[in-house]
Design a protein around this motif. Sequence first.
Motif, PDB file in Angstrom:
ATOM      1  N   THR A  63      20.001 -32.364  26.096  1.00 25.00           N
ATOM      2  CA  THR A  63      19.514 -30.929  25.586  1.00 25.00           C
ATOM      3  C   THR A  63      20.485 -30.073  26.216  1.00 25.00           C
ATOM      4  N   ALA A  64      20.272 -29.896  27.473  1.00 25.06           N
ATOM      5  CA  ALA A  64      20.311 -29.145  28.690  1.00 25.06           C
ATOM      6  C   ALA A  64      21.964 -28.493  28.037  1.00 25.06           C
ATOM      7  N   ALA A  65      22.820 -29.793  29.624  1.00 25.74           N
ATOM      8  CA  ALA A  65      23.779 -29.658  29.431  1.00 25.74           C
ATOM      9  C   ALA A  65      24.913 -31.125  28.783  1.00 25.74           C
ATOM     10  N   GLY A  66      24.134 -31.399  28.051  1.00 26.24           N
ATOM     11  CA  GLY A  66      25.654 -32.694  27.764  1.00 26.24           C
ATOM     12  C   GLY A  66      26.350 -32.435  27.512  1.00 26.24           C
ATOM     13  N   VAL A  86      25.409 -25.694  27.557  1.00 19.93           N
ATOM     14  CA  VAL A  86      26.274 -25.256  28.187  1.00 19.93           C
ATOM     15  C   VAL A  86      27.165 -26.660  28.820  1.00 19.93           C
ATOM     16  N   PRO A  87      27.783 -27.152  28.054  1.00 18.49           N
ATOM     17  CA  PRO A  87      28.950 -28.529  28.554  1.00 18.49           C
ATOM     18  C   PRO A  87      29.394 -28.893  29.233  1.00 18.49           C
ATOM     19  N   SER A  88      30.095 -27.788  29.915  1.00 23.51           N
ATOM     20  CA  SER A  88      30.385 -27.391  31.224  1.00 23.51           C
ATOM     21  C   SER A  88      30.162 -27.667  32.448  1.00 23.51           C
ATOM     22  N   ALA A  89      28.450 -27.141  32.467  1.00 18.64           N
ATOM     23  CA  ALA A  89      27.462 -27.628  33.658  1.00 18.64           C
ATOM     24  C   ALA A  89      27.673 -28.652  34.306  1.00 18.64           C
ATOM     25  N   ARG A  90      27.198 -29.258  35.563  1.00 11.63           N
ATOM     26  CA  ARG A  90      26.503 -30.497  36.515  1.00 11.63           C
ATOM     27  C   ARG A  90      24.899 -30.244  35.769  1.00 11.63           C
ATOM     28  N   ILE A  91      24.829 -31.632  35.863  1.00  7.07           N
ATOM     29  CA  ILE A  91      22.817 -32.092  35.989  1.00  7.07           C
ATOM     30  C   ILE A  91      22.915 -32.755  37.566  1.00  7.07           C
ATOM     31  N   ILE A 304      14.652 -32.943  17.527  1.00 11.29           N
ATOM     32  CA  ILE A 304      16.144 -32.882  18.465  1.00 11.29           C
ATOM     33  C   ILE A 304      16.922 -34.606  18.485  1.00 11.29           C
ATOM     34  N   LEU A 305      17.783 -33.991  17.861  1.00  9.39           N
ATOM     35  CA  LEU A 305      18.372 -35.287  18.750  1.00  9.39           C
ATOM     36  C   LEU A 305      19.615 -35.002  20.095  1.00  9.39           C
ATOM     37  N   ALA A 306      19.350 -36.044  20.618  1.00  9.38           N
ATOM     38  CA  ALA A 306      20.192 -35.581  22.361  1.00  9.38           C
ATOM     39  C   ALA A 306      19.940 -37.310  22.915  1.00  9.38           C
ATOM     40  N   ALA A 307      20.908 -37.471  23.781  1.00 10.22           N
ATOM     41  CA  ALA A 307      21.168 -38.806  24.380  1.00 10.22           C
ATOM     42  C   ALA A 307      19.776 -39.391  25.124  1.00 10.22           C
ATOM     43  N   TYR A 308      19.466 -41.202  25.142  1.00  8.58           N
ATOM     44  CA  TYR A 308      18.457 -41.002  25.618  1.00  8.58           C
ATOM     45  C   TYR A 308      19.162 -42.509  26.361  1.00  8.58           C
ATOM     46  N   SER A 309      18.283 -42.684  27.290  1.00  8.50           N
ATOM     47  CA  SER A 309      18.439 -43.994  27.765  1.00  8.50           C
ATOM     48  C   SER A 309      18.568 -45.667  27.425  1.00  8.50           C
ATOM     49  N   PRO A 310      19.237 -46.068  27.443  1.00  5.64           N
ATOM     50  CA  PRO A 310      19.555 -47.844  26.537  1.00  5.64           C
ATOM     51  C   PRO A 310      18.420 -48.964  26.864  1.00  5.64           C
ATOM     52  N   VAL A 311      17.562 -48.264  28.087  1.00  4.35           N
ATOM     53  CA  VAL A 311      16.488 -49.031  28.854  1.00  4.35           C
ATOM     54  C   VAL A 311      15.401 -49.010  28.550  1.00  4.35           C
ATOM     55  N   ALA A 312      15.064 -47.648  27.782  1.00  6.24           N
ATOM     56  CA  ALA A 312      13.685 -47.108  27.647  1.00  6.24           C
ATOM     57  C   ALA A 312      13.458 -47.398  26.209  1.00  6.24           C
ATOM     58  N   ALA A 341      16.694 -23.580  28.936  1.00  9.93           N
ATOM     59  CA  ALA A 341      17.938 -23.126  30.268  1.00  9.93           C
ATOM     60  C   ALA A 341      19.399 -23.425  30.093  1.00  9.93           C
ATOM     61  N   GLY A 342      19.554 -24.023  28.710  1.00  6.40           N
ATOM     62  CA  GLY A 342      21.234 -24.500  28.595  1.00  6.40           C
ATOM     63  C   GLY A 342      21.771 -22.279  28.077  1.00  6.40           C
ATOM     64  N   ALA A 343      20.703 -22.039  27.492  1.00  4.91           N
ATOM     65  CA  ALA A 343      20.443 -20.817  26.713  1.00  4.91           C
ATOM     66  C   ALA A 343      20.755 -19.642  28.282  1.00  4.91           C
ATOM     67  N   ALA A 344      20.119 -20.036  29.509  1.00 10.25           N
ATOM     68  CA  ALA A 344      19.722 -19.751  30.311  1.00 10.25           C
ATOM     69  C   ALA A 344      21.396 -19.324  31.154  1.00 10.25           C
ATOM     70  N   ALA A 345      21.349 -21.022  31.101  1.00 11.27           N
ATOM     71  CA  ALA A 345      22.625 -21.055  32.280  1.00 11.27           C
ATOM     72  C   ALA A 345      24.335 -20.499  31.797  1.00 11.27           C
ATOM     73  N   TYR A 346      23.999 -20.340  30.484  1.00  7.23           N
ATOM     74  CA  TYR A 346      24.964 -18.981  29.586  1.00  7.23           C
ATOM     75  C   TYR A 346      25.227 -18.352  29.602  1.00  7.23           C
ATOM     76  N   VAL A 347      24.256 -17.353  30.243  1.00  6.59           N
ATOM     77  CA  VAL A 347      23.425 -16.043  30.172  1.00  6.59           C
ATOM     78  C   VAL A 347      24.018 -15.288  31.951  1.00  6.59           C
ATOM     79  N   LYS A 348      24.266 -16.587  33.175  1.00  3.32           N
ATOM     80  CA  LYS A 348      24.178 -16.152  34.212  1.00  3.32           C
ATOM     81  C   LYS A 348      25.685 -17.180  34.674  1.00  3.32           C
ATOM     82  N   SER A 349      26.828 -18.070  33.958  1.00  4.84           N
ATOM     83  CA  SER A 349      28.055 -18.366  33.722  1.00  4.84           C
ATOM     84  C   SER A 349      28.443 -16.697  33.623  1.00  4.84           C
TER      85      SER A 349
END
Length: 547
Positions: A63-66, A86-91, A304-312, A341-349
Amino acid sequence: MGALPEKDYSPYHSNKLQEQHISMLQEVVDERKLIGARFYTSGVPNAETARDTIGHGTHTASTAAGNYVKDASFYGIAQGTARGGVPSARIAAYKVCHSGCKEADILAAFDDAIADGVDIITISLGSFMAMEMRYDSISIGSLHAMQKGILTVHSAGNNGFAPETVSSVAPWLLTVGASSMDRGIITNIALGNGKKIDGKSVNAFKMNGTEFPLVYGKDVTSNCSVISARLCYPGCLNSSLVSGKIVLCDEIKGIEEALNAGASGTIAKTGKHPTEAKAFISTSETTKNIDAPLPDITAPGVEILAAYSPVAPVSSNYISDERSVKYNVLSGTSMSAPHAAGAAAYVKSAHPDWSPSAIKSAIMTTAWRMDPTKHKDAEFSYGAGHINPINATNPGLIYETNKEDYIKMLCKIGYPTETVQNLFKDNSIDCSKLKQVEVTDLNYPSMAIEVKKGVPLSASFSRTVTNVGLANSTYTATIDKSTSDCNITVEPATLSFKQMNEKKPFVVTVKGDQVRSMISSSLVWSDGVHFVRSPIVVYPKSLPIGM
């Protein structure tokens, strides 16, 4: 999380600029998303992996940076292109929870994240109630992060909308609650008499149009009281009586118990008990939510739809659910914190040199104001409003708070010098030698004060704003006139700036008769281009929930 290339992302141009920005984000995204993962095993000797086995961490991180993913859905529900803030961010991931979350592990993870040089920390865990800051690992860890220029974004908690339910209160944190968005998910129920009811759930199981007998929890028990069985409490439902039937429960928690008992479907009752003997539950579908965001709190956290661990496990408490998915729909403040957090990273960028308090101020003062008529607890429910990341990159004015401000605040509220020294890892601090300041004068983007009930109101807030908009600009103060219970003034009412990063002080004074209920208003500074809004809240001591 990493930062985007510097660029002018002024939100006051056309939507075309936003489209160009999104296009640029897509161009810089690559497959090197997760750049590190650590795990902590204090008191849990068998925890030997950083892999996400419950899905929660994967969901919040994406959700933050996918990255951008086309045709993402949960069994066709909420289908579309998914992307993080922020899709360009690293996690970098730090797993601190196994069978619980140990304080030592949380602090160790903060220390590692700071040493690793992260830009933003988002943390979607916490206690059920607010703790004293000196005893709270998240407050302490985020304080250390703040001193290194790192903003920590934290979930507000899921205990409701009213006063005293927020579990994250340290002023150097950005505390985020959950609000809705303009996509809702509904599940239709067709009763035996042809009546249809819109239900609220995420259901991917198909009944293929088949009707099943509808039974009430109290009628399919053999060992529980009527009240417990109506609620479908654990152990109350008789598997032989619910098999092949749809079970009606008086509480939403009963849904999992009914499914675990072998029911073909389950409904949580919110109104009058339907007496029709048969029912059919459809799969969920998306709908336009015209009332969003609801006046709850501050960032998307509902469905919220977001990625999910396939083993969960897809359904954490439905023990027979053996499905595996790459995406899932979850709700809660855990989901809203990574949005912020994504919004904060966006502002910081856009502003890599801004302090954590500057980023926090920009996000709060540019938020969409929610409608207080839709929730009587107003700012206690939704804070400053609903995040607006585009506008947050160009707030005009910011409220900055530094280390010395927080030290004075902690000394003022009664923390001993030794405690403050330990919190800041600074033995030079001496509370007795610091200039005494009121806690209400902490240079915060909002203004709130608790007053004695039945006593004439007189309060003031000293603030200083920094110009980050236009070099030559003049801002005029406007007070929300909808509040007639008090008189709010600003001195001076006009601030003129000649250069960037220039600072100007002002004082907000609130006077009125005896305070019997919460007073909610706001101050807006505007130069005609920027609108810098700060909530003003006055509330009586021991405000009852729901006031």
